[in-house]
Design an enzyme around this catalytic site. Structure first.
Site, PDB file in Angstrom:
ATOM      1  N   THR A 146       1.406   2.151  13.965  1.00 21.16           N
ATOM      2  CA  THR A 146       0.175   1.651  14.653  1.00 21.16           C
ATOM      3  C   THR A 146      -0.061   2.012  16.009  1.00 21.16           C
ATOM      4  OG1 THR A 146      -0.421  -0.446  15.325  1.00 21.16           O
ATOM      5  CG2 THR A 146       1.973  -0.223  15.410  1.00 21.16           C
ATOM      6  N   ASP A 147      -1.316   1.842  16.513  1.00 25.30           N
ATOM      7  CA  ASP A 147      -2.062   2.027  17.744  1.00 25.30           C
ATOM      8  C   ASP A 147      -1.380   1.200  18.796  1.00 25.30           C
ATOM      9  OD1 ASP A 147      -3.312  -0.313  17.249  1.00 25.30           O
ATOM     10  OD2 ASP A 147      -5.510   0.790  17.433  1.00 25.30           O
ATOM     11  N   GLU A 148      -0.786   0.046  18.411  1.00 31.45           N
ATOM     12  CA  GLU A 148      -0.234  -1.061  19.453  1.00 31.45           C
ATOM     13  C   GLU A 148       1.010  -0.560  19.952  1.00 31.45           C
ATOM     14  OE1 GLU A 148       0.092  -5.069  18.256  1.00 31.45           O
ATOM     15  OE2 GLU A 148      -1.487  -5.037  16.798  1.00 31.45           O
ATOM     16  N   TYR A 199       6.396  -7.518  17.957  1.00 33.50           N
ATOM     17  CA  TYR A 199       5.952  -6.531  16.915  1.00 33.50           C
ATOM     18  C   TYR A 199       5.605  -5.012  17.381  1.00 33.50           C
ATOM     19  CZ  TYR A 199       2.579  -4.030  13.702  1.00 33.50           C
ATOM     20  OH  TYR A 199       2.025  -3.209  13.073  1.00 33.50           O
ATOM     21  N   LYS A 217       7.806  -1.592  16.309  1.00 33.65           N
ATOM     22  CA  LYS A 217       7.249  -0.317  15.453  1.00 33.65           C
ATOM     23  C   LYS A 217       7.541   0.804  16.573  1.00 33.65           C
ATOM     24  CE  LYS A 217       5.071   0.062  12.378  1.00 33.65           C
ATOM     25  NZ  LYS A 217       5.404   0.058  10.882  1.00 33.65           N
ATOM     26  N   LEU A 244      -7.374 -11.603  11.783  1.00 31.85           N
ATOM     27  CA  LEU A 244      -8.580 -11.922  11.623  1.00 31.85           C
ATOM     28  C   LEU A 244      -9.496 -12.013  10.841  1.00 31.85           C
ATOM     29  CD1 LEU A 244     -10.372 -13.367  14.173  1.00 31.85           C
ATOM     30  CD2 LEU A 244     -11.285 -10.752  14.499  1.00 31.85           C
TER      31      LEU A 244
HETATM   32  P1  NAD Z   1       1.653  -6.562   5.324  1.00 35.59           P
HETATM   33  O1  NAD Z   1       2.396  -7.448   6.265  1.00 35.59           O
HETATM   34  O2  NAD Z   1       0.537  -6.723   4.686  1.00 35.59           O
HETATM   35  O3  NAD Z   1       2.646  -5.775   4.076  1.00 35.59           O
HETATM   36  C1  NAD Z   1       3.926  -5.605   4.433  1.00 35.59           C
HETATM   37  C2  NAD Z   1       4.777  -5.307   3.069  1.00 35.59           C
HETATM   38  O4  NAD Z   1       6.131  -4.731   3.388  1.00 35.59           O
HETATM   39  C3  NAD Z   1       4.747  -6.714   2.222  1.00 35.59           C
HETATM   40  O5  NAD Z   1       4.707  -6.211   1.062  1.00 35.59           O
HETATM   41  C4  NAD Z   1       6.360  -6.997   2.454  1.00 35.59           C
HETATM   42  O6  NAD Z   1       6.941  -7.779   1.305  1.00 35.59           O
HETATM   43  C5  NAD Z   1       7.073  -5.593   2.572  1.00 35.59           C
HETATM   44  N1  NAD Z   1       8.237  -5.742   3.354  1.00 35.59           N
HETATM   45  C6  NAD Z   1       8.448  -6.451   4.436  1.00 35.59           C
HETATM   46  N2  NAD Z   1       9.931  -6.334   4.834  1.00 35.59           N
HETATM   47  C7  NAD Z   1      10.108  -5.395   3.792  1.00 35.59           C
HETATM   48  C8  NAD Z   1      11.627  -4.906   3.767  1.00 35.59           C
HETATM   49  N3  NAD Z   1      12.507  -5.205   4.833  1.00 35.59           N
HETATM   50  N4  NAD Z   1      12.120  -4.318   2.780  1.00 35.59           N
HETATM   51  C9  NAD Z   1      10.837  -3.857   1.769  1.00 35.59           C
HETATM   52  N5  NAD Z   1       9.550  -4.543   1.825  1.00 35.59           N
HETATM   53  C10 NAD Z   1       9.571  -5.119   2.930  1.00 35.59           C
HETATM   54  O7  NAD Z   1       1.400  -5.048   6.004  1.00 35.59           O
HETATM   55  P2  NAD Z   1       0.165  -4.127   6.215  1.00 35.59           P
HETATM   56  O8  NAD Z   1      -0.779  -4.720   6.979  1.00 35.59           O
HETATM   57  O9  NAD Z   1      -0.161  -3.636   4.886  1.00 35.59           O
HETATM   58  O10 NAD Z   1       0.941  -2.808   7.134  1.00 35.59           O
HETATM   59  C11 NAD Z   1       1.621  -1.885   6.559  1.00 35.59           C
HETATM   60  C12 NAD Z   1       2.183  -0.906   7.535  1.00 35.59           C
HETATM   61  O11 NAD Z   1       1.006  -0.348   8.220  1.00 35.59           O
HETATM   62  C13 NAD Z   1       2.986  -1.546   8.440  1.00 35.59           C
HETATM   63  O12 NAD Z   1       4.020  -0.863   8.754  1.00 35.59           O
HETATM   64  C14 NAD Z   1       2.214  -1.915   9.736  1.00 35.59           C
HETATM   65  O13 NAD Z   1       2.755  -1.810  11.002  1.00 35.59           O
HETATM   66  C15 NAD Z   1       1.315  -0.656   9.677  1.00 35.59           C
HETATM   67  N6  NAD Z   1      -0.194  -0.952  10.266  1.00 35.59           N
HETATM   68  C16 NAD Z   1      -1.102  -1.928   9.846  1.00 35.59           C
HETATM   69  C17 NAD Z   1      -2.097  -2.202  10.479  1.00 35.59           C
HETATM   70  C18 NAD Z   1      -2.969  -3.234   9.903  1.00 35.59           C
HETATM   71  O14 NAD Z   1      -4.155  -3.418  10.470  1.00 35.59           O
HETATM   72  N7  NAD Z   1      -2.638  -3.862   9.093  1.00 35.59           N
HETATM   73  C19 NAD Z   1      -2.549  -1.167  11.279  1.00 35.59           C
HETATM   74  C20 NAD Z   1      -1.820  -0.278  11.763  1.00 35.59           C
HETATM   75  C21 NAD Z   1      -0.307  -0.019  11.289  1.00 35.59           C
HETATM   76  O1  DAU Z   2      -3.709  -2.184  15.997  1.00 39.11           O
HETATM   77  C1  DAU Z   2      -3.219  -2.409  14.714  1.00 39.11           C
HETATM   78  C2  DAU Z   2      -2.570  -3.687  14.295  1.00 39.11           C
HETATM   79  O2  DAU Z   2      -3.657  -4.181  13.900  1.00 39.11           O
HETATM   80  C3  DAU Z   2      -1.492  -3.542  13.270  1.00 39.11           C
HETATM   81  O3  DAU Z   2      -0.313  -2.957  13.802  1.00 39.11           O
HETATM   82  C4  DAU Z   2      -0.903  -4.879  13.159  1.00 39.11           C
HETATM   83  O4  DAU Z   2      -0.193  -4.878  11.877  1.00 39.11           O
HETATM   84  C5  DAU Z   2      -2.315  -5.695  12.704  1.00 39.11           C
HETATM   85  O5  DAU Z   2      -1.932  -7.032  12.221  1.00 39.11           O
HETATM   86  C6  DAU Z   2      -3.264  -5.683  13.760  1.00 39.11           C
HETATM   87  O6  DAU Z   2      -2.885  -6.309  14.895  1.00 39.11           O
HETATM   88  P1  DAU Z   2      -4.006  -7.562  15.577  1.00 39.11           P
HETATM   89  O7  DAU Z   2      -3.192  -8.226  16.516  1.00 39.11           O
HETATM   90  O8  DAU Z   2      -4.897  -6.353  16.548  1.00 39.11           O
HETATM   91  O9  DAU Z   2      -4.483  -8.096  14.403  1.00 39.11           O
HETATM   92  P2  DAU Z   2      -5.100  -9.585  14.081  1.00 39.11           P
HETATM   93  O10 DAU Z   2      -6.109  -9.487  13.035  1.00 39.11           O
HETATM   94  O11 DAU Z   2      -3.953 -10.532  14.252  1.00 39.11           O
HETATM   95  O12 DAU Z   2      -5.971  -9.882  15.202  1.00 39.11           O
HETATM   96  C7  DAU Z   2      -7.208  -9.202  15.466  1.00 39.11           C
HETATM   97  C8  DAU Z   2      -7.858  -9.604  17.122  1.00 39.11           C
HETATM   98  O13 DAU Z   2      -8.415 -11.052  16.704  1.00 39.11           O
HETATM   99  C9  DAU Z   2      -6.864  -9.998  18.239  1.00 39.11           C
HETATM  100  O14 DAU Z   2      -7.347  -9.425  19.230  1.00 39.11           O
HETATM  101  C10 DAU Z   2      -6.328 -11.229  18.069  1.00 39.11           C
HETATM  102  C11 DAU Z   2      -7.688 -11.852  17.424  1.00 39.11           C
HETATM  103  N1  DAU Z   2      -7.601 -13.197  16.845  1.00 39.11           N
HETATM  104  C12 DAU Z   2      -6.618 -13.110  15.594  1.00 39.11           C
HETATM  105  C13 DAU Z   2      -6.614 -14.266  14.895  1.00 39.11           C
HETATM  106  C14 DAU Z   2      -5.623 -14.245  13.677  1.00 39.11           C
HETATM  107  C15 DAU Z   2      -8.250 -14.400  16.908  1.00 39.11           C
HETATM  108  O15 DAU Z   2      -9.235 -14.129  18.054  1.00 39.11           O
HETATM  109  N2  DAU Z   2      -8.275 -15.440  16.178  1.00 39.11           N
HETATM  110  C16 DAU Z   2      -7.387 -15.416  15.350  1.00 39.11           C
HETATM  111  O16 DAU Z   2      -7.194 -16.586  14.520  1.00 39.11           O
END
Ligand code: NAD
Ligand code: DAU
Length: 355
Positions: A133-135, A159, A163, A199
């Site tokens: 992730t970019d985080e 988190y 990562k 969000l």
């Molecule tokens: P998600 O939470 O929707 O899904 C995670 C999946 O991993 C689930 O199916 C869960 O059951 C499985 N899992 C959790 N723990 C496990 C374990 N110990 N063994 C096997 N499976 C397990 O997450 P996502 O949003 O699909 O993100 C996928 C990947 O991408 C993550 O590594 C996350 O850090 C990264 N990522 C997500 C975002 C985003 O915006 N969602 C952005 C940047 C990076």
């Molecule tokens: O940047 C990549 C990341 O993006 C991933 O690594 C994470 O797995 C993914 O969950 C996401 O993280 P964020 O914290 O940016 O996503 P989230 O959707 O939780 O929140 C997006 C923005 O919106 C953040 O600034 C928090 C804000 N927010 C979120 C929720 C859930 C609100 O203002 N209200 C809300 O109820």
């Protein structure tokens, strides 16, 4: 030939598996622990498809991973499995340490043992792709340049710290053992099968349910938004042609303040599914307590992946977000299923909602 995908029942992982099998016949072994975020329903269209083998299990289970690798001899592992929600990591970091750090370590150990035993082309062609992730880069000021791959690591939440630790382990396994790794660091994904704790799906879900649309703090935090199918195509490109040991930032060139994103969602919902009383969905916006340690701005400089691998996102935010809202409206049964039980407990903990 086959690949092993971990976390392939989650949001991005399930989109990746569907996308992969939509454009290739190469089989997928899908290892997922099915935590609250994993949902087999995301993969229902693959029922009976012999190219997809689902295995419920933990990436931290060395013996299970070793067995799967030895039985199926995949040419690559793509690691999506993680605890992924920042707010949950603030309430309870333990699971994040366990899966994202210890789990990734054990997965790397099993993969190293398997890869060490390969020979010739099998060994040379093998890849371990780690999805990050970019985080991990921390927070930007308004005028700062976007994150490049050489930006220092400065994670601010449990988190992102977990990562970052996993990224370092992956890097170390390349440097020390020569494991052929690739890492991608991407921005905020959105699209189908996104769990409604994040969000965009939360706002769509709450708007339609007549509930408040919670904005943390002043709503001026900035994220870069990437349509999930674009992320999938980027991962395919990196897996195909990425340089070993390199990291690639993946972004959508769509920086938006959160409040703008929510306004856009409200406007699209006003058009696609107007409120019964004729009033705009914006009236449901509510400002709530800010996230502790909330990162102000993320922005991705995705020029490296474009220059080296010729990848660019196909969707703009304007096109991707309309498709996304349409998907949620057309898949209300999916939303109903994932928002039962444990989801309601989460809302109580995070937003003080009663059942
Ligand atoms: P998600 O939470 O929707 O899904 C995670 C999946 O991993 C689930 O199916 C869960 O059951 C499985 N899992 C959790 N723990 C496990 C374990 N110990 N063994 C096997 N499976 C397990 O997450 P996502 O949003 O699909 O993100 C996928 C990947 O991408 C993550 O590594 C996350 O850090 C990264 N990522 C997500 C975002 C985003 O915006 N969602 C952005 C940047 C990076
Ligand atoms: O940047 C990549 C990341 O993006 C991933 O690594 C994470 O797995 C993914 O969950 C996401 O993280 P964020 O914290 O940016 O996503 P989230 O959707 O939780 O929140 C997006 C923005 O919106 C953040 O600034 C928090 C804000 N927010 C979120 C929720 C859930 C609100 O203002 N209200 C809300 O109820």
């Amino acid at each position: 030939m086959s690949i092993l995908v971990t976390g392939g029942a989650g949001f991005i992982g399930s989109n990746f598996v569907l996308d992969w099998l939509g454009c290739s016949d190469e089989a997928v072994i899908n290892l997922d622990a099915l935590t609250y975020a994993g949902n087999r329903e995301n993969l229902v269209s693959l029922k009976g498809d012999s190219r997809h083998l689902f295995v419920k299990g933990d990436i931290g289970d060395f013996d299970l991973v070793a067995r799967l690798l030895n039985e199926h001899s995949p040419r690559a592992v793509v690691n999506f499995a993680a605890e992924s929600h920042v707010d949950r990591s603030i309430h309870g970091p333990e699971d994040f340490i366990q899966t994202n750090i210890v789990g990734t370590f054990r997965l790397l150990e099993a993969v190293r043992a398997y890869w060490s035993g390969l020979e010739g082309e099998g060994k040379g062609g093998f890849r371990f792709l780690h999805v990050s992730t970019d985080e991990v880069y921390g927070s930007l000021g308004l005028g700062d340049p976007a994150f490049s791959e050489t930006h220092r690591y400065e994670p601010n939440s449990p988190y992102s710290a977990s990562k970052a630790a996993s990224d370092h382990l992956v890097r170390a396994y390349h440097h020390t053992y020569g494991l052929p790794v690739l890492t991608t660091n991407c921005s905020n994904n959105y699209g189908p099968y996104h769990f409604p704790e994040k969000l965009i799906p939360l706002v769509i879900h709450n708007a339609l349910a007549g509930k408040p649309l919670p904005i943390y703090g002043d709503g001026q935090q900035i994220r870069d938004w990437l349509y999930v199918r674009d992320h999938c195509s980027a991962i395919r490109r990196v897996l195909e042609s990425g340089r070993l040991g390199e990291t690639y930032n993946v972004g959508g060139w769509n920086e938006k303040p959160n409040l703008d994103v929510v306004h856009t969602l409200c406007t699209i919902l006003d058009e696609f599914s107007p409120r019964a009383d004729g009033k705009p969905y914006r009236e449901q916006i509510t400002y709530v307590k800010d996230r502790p340690g909330h990162d102000r701005r993320y922005a991705i400089d995705a020029t490296k992946i474009e220059r080296e691998l010729g990848w660019k996102p196909a969707e703009t935010f304007e096109t991707g977000i309309r498709k996304t809202v349409r998907w949620y409206l057309d898949n209300q049964a999916w939303v109903q299923n994932v928002t039962s039980g444990a989801y309601r407990e989460w809302l109580g903990k995070q937003y003080g909602e009663t059942k």
